[in-house]
Design a protein around this motif. Structure first.
Motif, PDB file in Angstrom:
ATOM      1  N   ASP A   1       2.599   1.585  -3.507  1.00 41.55           N
ATOM      2  CA  ASP A   1       1.672   1.756  -4.622  1.00 41.55           C
ATOM      3  C   ASP A   1       1.094   3.164  -4.680  1.00 41.55           C
ATOM      4  O   ASP A   1       0.463   3.534  -5.645  1.00 41.55           O
ATOM      5  CB  ASP A   1       0.540   0.723  -4.536  1.00 41.55           C
ATOM      6  N   ARG A   2       1.316   3.951  -3.653  1.00 34.60           N
ATOM      7  CA  ARG A   2       0.803   5.315  -3.621  1.00 34.60           C
ATOM      8  C   ARG A   2       1.556   6.170  -4.637  1.00 34.60           C
ATOM      9  O   ARG A   2       2.774   6.156  -4.700  1.00 34.60           O
ATOM     10  CB  ARG A   2       0.990   5.903  -2.220  1.00 34.60           C
ATOM     11  N   LYS A   3       0.839   6.932  -5.416  1.00 40.65           N
ATOM     12  CA  LYS A   3       1.442   7.815  -6.418  1.00 40.65           C
ATOM     13  C   LYS A   3       1.480   9.228  -5.867  1.00 40.65           C
ATOM     14  O   LYS A   3       0.585   9.658  -5.137  1.00 40.65           O
ATOM     15  CB  LYS A   3       0.635   7.804  -7.719  1.00 40.65           C
ATOM     16  N   ASP A   4       2.493   9.981  -6.242  1.00 39.91           N
ATOM     17  CA  ASP A   4       2.601  11.370  -5.791  1.00 39.91           C
ATOM     18  C   ASP A   4       1.449  12.211  -6.310  1.00 39.91           C
ATOM     19  O   ASP A   4       1.031  13.156  -5.675  1.00 39.91           O
ATOM     20  CB  ASP A   4       3.915  11.991  -6.255  1.00 39.91           C
TER      21      ASP A   4
ATOM     22  N   ALA B   1       0.830  -1.207   0.000  1.00 41.13           N
ATOM     23  CA  ALA B   1       0.000   0.000   0.000  1.00 41.13           C
ATOM     24  C   ALA B   1       0.866   1.261   0.000  1.00 41.13           C
ATOM     25  O   ALA B   1       0.561   2.236  -0.687  1.00 41.13           O
ATOM     26  CB  ALA B   1      -0.925   0.001   1.218  1.00 41.13           C
TER      27      ALA B   1
ATOM     28  N   ASP C   1      -1.583  11.368  -6.470  1.00 45.08           N
ATOM     29  CA  ASP C   1      -2.838  11.071  -5.782  1.00 45.08           C
ATOM     30  C   ASP C   1      -3.283  12.213  -4.873  1.00 45.08           C
ATOM     31  O   ASP C   1      -4.463  12.466  -4.729  1.00 45.08           O
ATOM     32  CB  ASP C   1      -2.717   9.784  -4.959  1.00 45.08           C
ATOM     33  N   ASP C   2      -2.340  12.895  -4.228  1.00 40.22           N
ATOM     34  CA  ASP C   2      -2.702  13.986  -3.319  1.00 40.22           C
ATOM     35  C   ASP C   2      -2.182  15.328  -3.830  1.00 40.22           C
ATOM     36  O   ASP C   2      -1.850  16.210  -3.046  1.00 40.22           O
ATOM     37  CB  ASP C   2      -2.209  13.701  -1.909  1.00 40.22           C
TER      38      ASP C   2
END
Length: 81
Positions: free
Chosen positions: A50-53, A47, A55-56
């Motif tokens: 897998d977070r992309k920059d 998790a 995304d936020d």
């Protein structure tokens, strides 16, 4: 693939039991796996990785993206006063 050579791989991370796997989304064949002591660790790392920059991006944009605009407005405000 040419995109992976130019831009780098775009990995997607998943977890199955104690094993975390990653594969390139562009289907160039790049990927791998790693085994962790517990399934919870594998899920947690998958998790996090897998977070992309992007995304936020909306939450960070005002601080980073609009900072030059804030400086310009401050300078203009001083000239008017």
């Amino acid at each position: 693939m040419m995109r992976c050579r130019l831009l780098g791989h775009d990995y997607h991370f998943t977890a199955a039991a104690e094993t975390m796997r990653w594969d390139c989304v562009r289907e160039c064949g790049a990927g791998g796996s790693k085994t962790y002591p517990t399934a919870a660790d594998a899920r947690r790392y998958a998790a996090a990785f897998d977070r992309k920059d992007r995304d936020d991006l909306g939450r960070r944009a005002p601080l980073i993206g609009l900072f030059p605009l804030r400086i310009l407005r401050a300078i203009r405000g001083q000239k008017r006063a």
